[in-house]
Design a protein around this motif. Structure first.
Motif, PDB file in Angstrom:
ATOM      1  N   MET A 276      11.860   1.402  -3.791  1.00 13.65           N
ATOM      2  CA  MET A 276      10.808   1.124  -3.022  1.00 13.65           C
ATOM      3  C   MET A 276      10.415   2.269  -2.553  1.00 13.65           C
ATOM      4  O   MET A 276      10.309   3.108  -2.252  1.00 13.65           O
ATOM      5  CB  MET A 276      12.509   0.874  -1.976  1.00 13.65           C
ATOM      6  N   VAL A 277       9.378   2.156  -1.901  1.00 17.55           N
ATOM      7  CA  VAL A 277       8.278   3.003  -1.350  1.00 17.55           C
ATOM      8  C   VAL A 277       8.279   2.617   0.501  1.00 17.55           C
ATOM      9  O   VAL A 277       7.538   1.576   0.832  1.00 17.55           O
ATOM     10  CB  VAL A 277       6.658   3.066  -1.854  1.00 17.55           C
ATOM     11  N   THR A 278       8.507   3.456   1.218  1.00 20.91           N
ATOM     12  CA  THR A 278       8.106   3.461   2.238  1.00 20.91           C
ATOM     13  C   THR A 278       6.935   4.286   3.305  1.00 20.91           C
ATOM     14  O   THR A 278       7.275   4.107   4.367  1.00 20.91           O
ATOM     15  CB  THR A 278       9.380   2.889   3.314  1.00 20.91           C
ATOM     16  N   ASN A 279       7.095   5.647   2.327  1.00 13.06           N
ATOM     17  CA  ASN A 279       6.756   6.498   2.770  1.00 13.06           C
ATOM     18  C   ASN A 279       5.421   5.738   3.118  1.00 13.06           C
ATOM     19  O   ASN A 279       4.684   5.438   2.042  1.00 13.06           O
ATOM     20  CB  ASN A 279       6.395   7.520   1.645  1.00 13.06           C
ATOM     21  N   PRO A 280       5.264   6.228   4.936  1.00  8.56           N
ATOM     22  CA  PRO A 280       3.732   5.882   5.042  1.00  8.56           C
ATOM     23  C   PRO A 280       2.067   6.493   4.148  1.00  8.56           C
ATOM     24  O   PRO A 280       1.443   5.503   4.396  1.00  8.56           O
ATOM     25  CB  PRO A 280       3.641   5.465   6.722  1.00  8.56           C
ATOM     26  N   ASP A 281       3.007   6.840   3.563  1.00 10.56           N
ATOM     27  CA  ASP A 281       1.572   8.282   3.384  1.00 10.56           C
ATOM     28  C   ASP A 281       1.353   7.805   2.299  1.00 10.56           C
ATOM     29  O   ASP A 281      -0.450   7.267   1.873  1.00 10.56           O
ATOM     30  CB  ASP A 281       1.879   9.214   3.190  1.00 10.56           C
ATOM     31  N   LYS A 282       2.165   6.971   1.353  1.00  9.58           N
ATOM     32  CA  LYS A 282       1.724   6.187   0.019  1.00  9.58           C
ATOM     33  C   LYS A 282       1.692   5.133   0.339  1.00  9.58           C
ATOM     34  O   LYS A 282       1.546   4.029  -1.121  1.00  9.58           O
ATOM     35  CB  LYS A 282       3.523   6.547  -0.755  1.00  9.58           C
ATOM     36  N   LEU A 283       1.175   4.734   1.374  1.00 10.95           N
ATOM     37  CA  LEU A 283       0.712   2.596   1.567  1.00 10.95           C
ATOM     38  C   LEU A 283      -0.356   2.528   1.980  1.00 10.95           C
ATOM     39  O   LEU A 283      -0.658   1.225   2.647  1.00 10.95           O
ATOM     40  CB  LEU A 283       2.542   1.910   2.784  1.00 10.95           C
TER      41      LEU A 283
END
Length: 307
Positions: A276-283
């Motif tokens: 899961m990717v939750t880092n906002p910088d990556k979304l």
């Protein structure tokens, strides 16, 4: 054909090369833009626009990767590539290989390679460039590039086995997974998970992270199902969507803003990993980004009302 037209025709290939070298959508887009600026100002006409542009984007990406590695060493928690929903480059004859090469698992294996090994591997194994063109791209002799390719292939082969080629079987298993996930079916979910399954999240210190990883089908199934029902009740959505060429999903809040992506590694008929990717910088490249902290608080409040 004008230079602009040639470049636009090759843009999908250039982005796909840069993304596999860098693991970042934003950095790949910047590398492609820098490639255009250099091409537009190049004083002579190259013999092959494809070879020239591939060489330039590769060199730019290698330089960016070298500087990015220092930042990644200081990254908070597990680091994953920025999720890619659609690979712009298509080759019907090599669609399975292209999808495999852009998976989270493959990109994480590529992180083990030196920048030169990674570039040579991507150009040779993924896009089937000839060694003369690879040598021009990375500024090494053909013999040196062959050695780099051998080393890179050995490192990759020592890593995780390749995913199953049957994409339909993977899709069907993913459908069952997300059905059980949305229904809060712990037993159904557990049955789909490998004995050594792990769930890992990339929050980058900027989103909630219970702990770096969960291991085993019991732990993974329980943590997934414990939050999904109250999350859906407060208006959240789990949208199945291919992520990095593999089955996955996008999680959104009630306003449709992106909270996370989820990617599944599937091998031998079981789910081996949930990333899961939750880092906002990556979304941000996926659309407006929601507030994971606020959503988790609201989800926990909804859970509390059931107890």
């Amino acid at each position: 054909m004008t230079r602009t037209q040639e470049f636009e025709d090759l843009r999908p290939l250039l982005f796909s090369i840069a993304y596999r070298i860098l693991g970042s959508v934003g950095e790949a887009e910047d590398a492609v833009q820098e490639t255009w600026l250099r091409y537009a100002s190049y004083p002579t006409e190259p013999a092959s626009a494809k070879s020239f542009l591939a060489a330039v984007v590769t060199r730019v990406s290698i330089d960016v990767l070298r500087s990015a590695r220092m930042r990644r060493e200081a990254y908070v928690g597990p680091w994953f590539p920025e999720p890619l929903l659609t690979d712009p480059y298509e080759d019907p004859e090599r669609s399975a290989e292209l999808a495999d090469s852009v998976s989270m698992a493959a990109l994480l294996l590529l992180e083990r390679l030196t920048p030169l090994e990674r570039a040579v591997f991507v150009l040779r194994e993924v896009f089937a460039f000839d060694f003369p063109d690879i040598a021009q791209a990375v500024g090494r002799s053909e013999a040196a590039c062959r050695q780099l390719a051998v080393r890179a292939r050995r490192h990759m082969d020592e890593g995780r086995p390749r995913f199953e080629a049957d994409r339909r079987e993977r899709a069907e298993l993913a459908d069952r997974f997300f059905g059980a996930f949305r229904d809060g079916d712990v037993d159904g979910l557990r049955a789909l998970l490998a004995a050594d399954v792990e769930m890992v999240g990339d929050a980058g210190g900027k989103a909630p992270l219970w702990r770096p990883a969960f291991h085993g089908p019991e732990s993974v199934a329980k943590v997934l199902t414990s939050l999904v029902e109250p999350f859906l009740r407060i208006g959240g959505a789990v949208e199945p969507h291919e992520v990095n060429g593999q089955p996955g999903a996008i999680l959104r809040d009630r306003a449709g803003r992106v909270l996370a992506t989820m990617a599944l590694d599937i091998l031998e008929g079981q789910i081996q990993a949930v990333r899961m990717v939750t880092n906002p910088d990556k979304l941000g490249h996926l659309g407006p980004v929601g507030d994971n902290f606020a959503t988790l608080r609201e989800t926990n409040e909804a859970r509390g009302k059931d107890t």
